[in-house]
Write a protein that holds these residues in place. Structure first.
Motif, PDB file in Angstrom:
ATOM      1  N   ASP A   1       0.855  -1.018  -0.187  1.00  0.00           N
ATOM      2  CA  ASP A   1      -0.014   0.116   0.043  1.00  0.00           C
ATOM      3  C   ASP A   1       0.907   1.146  -0.110  1.00  0.00           C
ATOM      4  OD1 ASP A   1      -2.380  -1.373   0.038  1.00  0.00           O
ATOM      5  OD2 ASP A   1      -2.498  -1.568   1.932  1.00  0.00           O
ATOM      6  N   GLY A   2       2.006   1.246  -0.788  1.00  0.00           N
ATOM      7  CA  GLY A   2       2.929   2.300  -0.791  1.00  0.00           C
ATOM      8  C   GLY A   2       3.764   2.548   0.541  1.00  0.00           C
TER       9      GLY A   2
ATOM     10  N   ALA B   1       8.188   2.764  -4.796  1.00  0.00           N
ATOM     11  CA  ALA B   1       7.168   3.555  -4.414  1.00  0.00           C
ATOM     12  C   ALA B   1       6.550   4.779  -5.034  1.00  0.00           C
ATOM     13  CB  ALA B   1       7.228   3.833  -2.868  1.00  0.00           C
TER      14      ALA B   1
ATOM     15  N   MET C   1       5.024   3.698  -8.553  1.00  0.00           N
ATOM     16  CA  MET C   1       3.597   3.217  -8.184  1.00  0.00           C
ATOM     17  C   MET C   1       2.552   4.497  -7.559  1.00  0.00           C
ATOM     18  SD  MET C   1       4.145  -0.531  -6.486  1.00  0.00           S
ATOM     19  CE  MET C   1       5.020   0.075  -5.054  1.00  0.00           C
ATOM     20  N   ALA C   2       3.272   4.944  -7.009  1.00  0.00           N
ATOM     21  CA  ALA C   2       2.192   6.528  -6.552  1.00  0.00           C
ATOM     22  C   ALA C   2       2.037   7.464  -7.858  1.00  0.00           C
ATOM     23  CB  ALA C   2       3.067   7.207  -5.561  1.00  0.00           C
TER      24      ALA C   2
ATOM     25  N   ARG D   1      -0.903   6.846  -9.910  1.00  0.00           N
ATOM     26  CA  ARG D   1      -2.051   7.381  -9.086  1.00  0.00           C
ATOM     27  C   ARG D   1      -2.297   9.018  -9.198  1.00  0.00           C
ATOM     28  NH1 ARG D   1      -1.186   2.454  -7.289  1.00  0.00           N
ATOM     29  NH2 ARG D   1      -2.653   1.103  -6.592  1.00  0.00           N
TER      30      ARG D   1
ATOM     31  N   PRO E   1       1.398  -2.571  -9.754  1.00  0.00           N
ATOM     32  CA  PRO E   1       0.809  -0.990  -9.881  1.00  0.00           C
ATOM     33  C   PRO E   1      -0.588  -1.165  -9.258  1.00  0.00           C
ATOM     34  CG  PRO E   1       2.072  -1.562 -11.906  1.00  0.00           C
ATOM     35  CD  PRO E   1       1.719  -2.667 -10.765  1.00  0.00           C
TER      36      PRO E   1
ATOM     37  N   ASN F   1      -0.454  -1.476  -5.708  1.00  0.00           N
ATOM     38  CA  ASN F   1       0.362  -0.616  -4.925  1.00  0.00           C
ATOM     39  C   ASN F   1       1.467  -1.304  -4.108  1.00  0.00           C
ATOM     40  OD1 ASN F   1       1.202   1.760  -4.473  1.00  0.00           O
ATOM     41  ND2 ASN F   1      -0.203   2.514  -2.923  1.00  0.00           N
ATOM     42  N   CYS F   2       1.723  -2.620  -4.575  1.00  0.00           N
ATOM     43  CA  CYS F   2       2.603  -3.362  -3.650  1.00  0.00           C
ATOM     44  C   CYS F   2       3.947  -3.689  -4.634  1.00  0.00           C
ATOM     45  CB  CYS F   2       1.944  -4.536  -3.193  1.00  0.00           C
ATOM     46  SG  CYS F   2       0.744  -4.406  -2.207  1.00  0.00           S
TER      47      CYS F   2
END
Length: 588
Positions: A263-264, A488, A491-492, A495, A553, A556-557
């Protein structure tokens, strides 16, 4: 010499033997000379072969870190040198007749030489093959390598080589030396009692050395059995470290490290093992590992930032970036775009030309100057494939892209990564090249795999990393905690939660080019059930370290695993760790 020539030679020699005088027949003398020359050549090349064979073992004695392996090599060298010395000594003890001596004297000389070869064949097993068998098995079982994949196969191979060698030797003796010996003995003894060969002399020195080799073997086996058992895994209180330690011991890695993002958020950063094989300095979670080709995604990310700033575009061509090089450039490269370079579809060669690679290792000038000189050489030659038509994984293509970024931004590639990635993301451990200081074990050392010496530590300094000329393709090092920050960030960014880069740019970086073997811009795009479909992956190795990054993605891991051994050796163990961590934290 064929059978008919051999028959004529023996008949002529028999007549001369009965006459007890030198040969006046030039043809017959020529055939005799041919036989003498053949015997002498066999003597020379036999000794030369055994001398040459010892050279690699002498070299390995000074390079292998394993004491028991050195004992094994010494046994091989000692056996070969002693056997060669004995053979040379026996040859010198046979006086060669003068040129016009009676045929009888030459026949006696030849018979003595042939009998000497018979003695060499008789002792081949004891003085050549037995030391080889003993030495190779002592050295193999003295290394810290896997039992099933290395030790047992090597033992079988050594026994097979020795067996085939012995069989071939005996075949040559039966088909060549024995018939010649019988013919010579028949000629010499045609009119008098048979002269038996001299019985072998009892040699106390020979027996002593043989007993010494056996004692050394027994001692080495005891020593190997005491050292070769894998060290028991260190007990850790947390399950992740214990899992890493168990796999590290199983695969005989010096060090193993991992990080997990859920989860980021970074929830795991663990490291076990040692910075250097055979050393006592333990790795820590803050230690730096070389990232190899994971660097490619960083070069592509900086490219996306410069595109957003308007300093370059995805469609900028090499010809537009380097107008001053157009006259030196192969025409096929002029229209190659930045996007094609970063997606591995530029046609740039997968392997650097040998002369340019040597030039890169010479390392003349600054890092930027070395890169520019390197790409000039690449661009002057025809591409490996027509640009845009074929996926070719190429460090050379990424180096060209890196120099294009330098030209567009007016900064070195290193400064671009520091100012645009490392500093904004708080990657305080990030740097370039081998992570450890010269002559220190303050960070993990890389390790190379050598066939007969196991995992060999590579000291920091020249040769501890790839040349600076290809840095944009793979030169970054950092801790796994900092690499987790970078994962991270990616992946962030998808979003829309990054201030450094727009979501559209991340989508560009993470989307595979059509018909491009799933390669995007610095990332492989794969399908995995545990990732809810799409997974991003890249691994990297400078042949002395290995790291792999897996990102999911949609969840978010991510998981990251690294070791300080090269890719071929590290892949299996690191993949095992990644699978276990994915299953434990977000795979279900």
């Amino acid at each position: 010499m064929n059978d008919e020539e051999q028959k004529n030679l023996w008949q002529g020699l028999k007549c001369l033997w009965q006459e007890q005088k030198p040969s006046s027949d030039p043809a017959l003398r020529k055939k005799m000379a041919k036989m003498h020359e053949g015997l002498n050549k066999t003597d020379f090349w036999g000794s030369a072969l055994y001398a040459v064979v010892t050279v690699p073992f002498i070299i390995y004695i000074f390079t292998t870190p394993y004491f028991v392996t050195r004992i094994g090599y010494l046994i091989i060298i000692g056996g070969m040198l002693f056997a060669s010395w004995k053979s040379i000594r026996r040859r010198r003890s046979i006086p060669q007749p003068i040129a016009d001596a009676p045929v009888m004297e030459w026949l006696k000389y030849d018979l003595a030489k042939v009998r000497q070869h018979a003695e060499d064949s008789r002792t081949l097993l004891w003085w050549y093959l037995l030391p080889f068998l003993i030495g190779m098995n002592v050295s193999t079982w003295g290394m810290k390598v896997d039992l099933l994949t290395v030790k047992i196969p090597m033992t079988v191979l050594v026994v097979l080589i020795a067996g085939v060698t012995y069989w071939l030797n005996q075949r040559v003796w039966r088909n060549q030396w024995l018939p010649m010996q019988q013919e010579l003995e028949a000629l010499l003894n045609s009119d008098q009692p048979v002269l038996p060969p001299e019985p072998p002399k009892k040699n106390i020195m020979t027996r002593t050395i043989l007993i010494g080799i056996v004692l050394i073997l027994l001692g080495a086996i005891v020593f190997v059995r005491g050292r070769d058992a894998k060290t028991a895994a260190i007990a850790y209180s947390d399950p992740v470290s214990q899992m890493l330690e168990n796999i590290r011991v199983k695969h005989n890695f010096p060090a193993l490290a991992a990080a997990v993002i859920v989860d980021g958020k970074i929830v795991v950063t663990n490291a076990v093992g040692f910075r250097k094989n055979g050393g006592t300095e333990k790795v820590t979670v803050d230690d730096k590992f070389h990232l190899g080709s994971v660097t490619k995604s960083m070069t592509a990310t900086v490219a996306a930032m410069l595109v957003e700033q308007g300093k370059i575009s995805w469609t900028t061509t090499i010809g537009e970036a380097f107008p001053e090089l157009k006259s030196e450039m192969h025409p096929d490269y002029l229209g190659v775009t930045l996007e094609q370079l970063l997606s591995q579809r530029s046609g740039a060669p997968g392997d650097a030309p040998a002369d340019l690679w040597l030039q890169a290792w010479a390392a003349k000038g600054t890092a930027a100057e070395q890169r520019l000189a390197f790409i000039k050489g690449i661009l002057a030659r025809k591409p490996e494939a027509k640009p845009g038509t074929k996926y070719i994984y190429s460090n050379q293509g990424y180096t060209i892209a890196g120099v294009m970024l330098e030209k567009a931004a007016g900064k070195t590639w290193e400064d671009l990564l520091r100012s645009m990635l490392f500093e904004p993301l708080g990657m305080t451990t990030a740097g370039f090249g081998a992570p450890a200081s010269v002559d220190k074990v303050d960070q993990p050392w890389g390790h190379k795999k050598k066939m007969l010496s196991g995992r060999e530590p590579v000291p920091p300094g020249p040769g501890a990393d790839n040349p600076l000329a290809i840095s944009p393709a793979g030169a970054v090092h950092c801790s796994l905690g900092d690499l987790a920050k970078y994962a991270a960030f990616h992946m962030a960014g998808e979003r829309g939660k990054s201030q450094l880069l727009k979501a559209e740019s991340f989508k560009k970086l993470h989307t595979a080019v059509a018909d491009n073997d799933d390669y995007a811009l610095g990332w492989m795009v794969l399908k995995r059930a545990w990732a809810n479909g799409r997974a991003l992956m890249h691994n990297g190795s400078n042949t002395m370290f290995y790291v792999v990054v897996w990102m999911a993605p949609e969840k978010n891991c991510a998981v990251i695993v690294a070791s300080n051994v090269g890719v071929d050796e590290a892949f299996k163990g690191c993949d095992e760790v990644a699978g276990k961590l994915i299953d434990q934290y977000f795979g279900k």
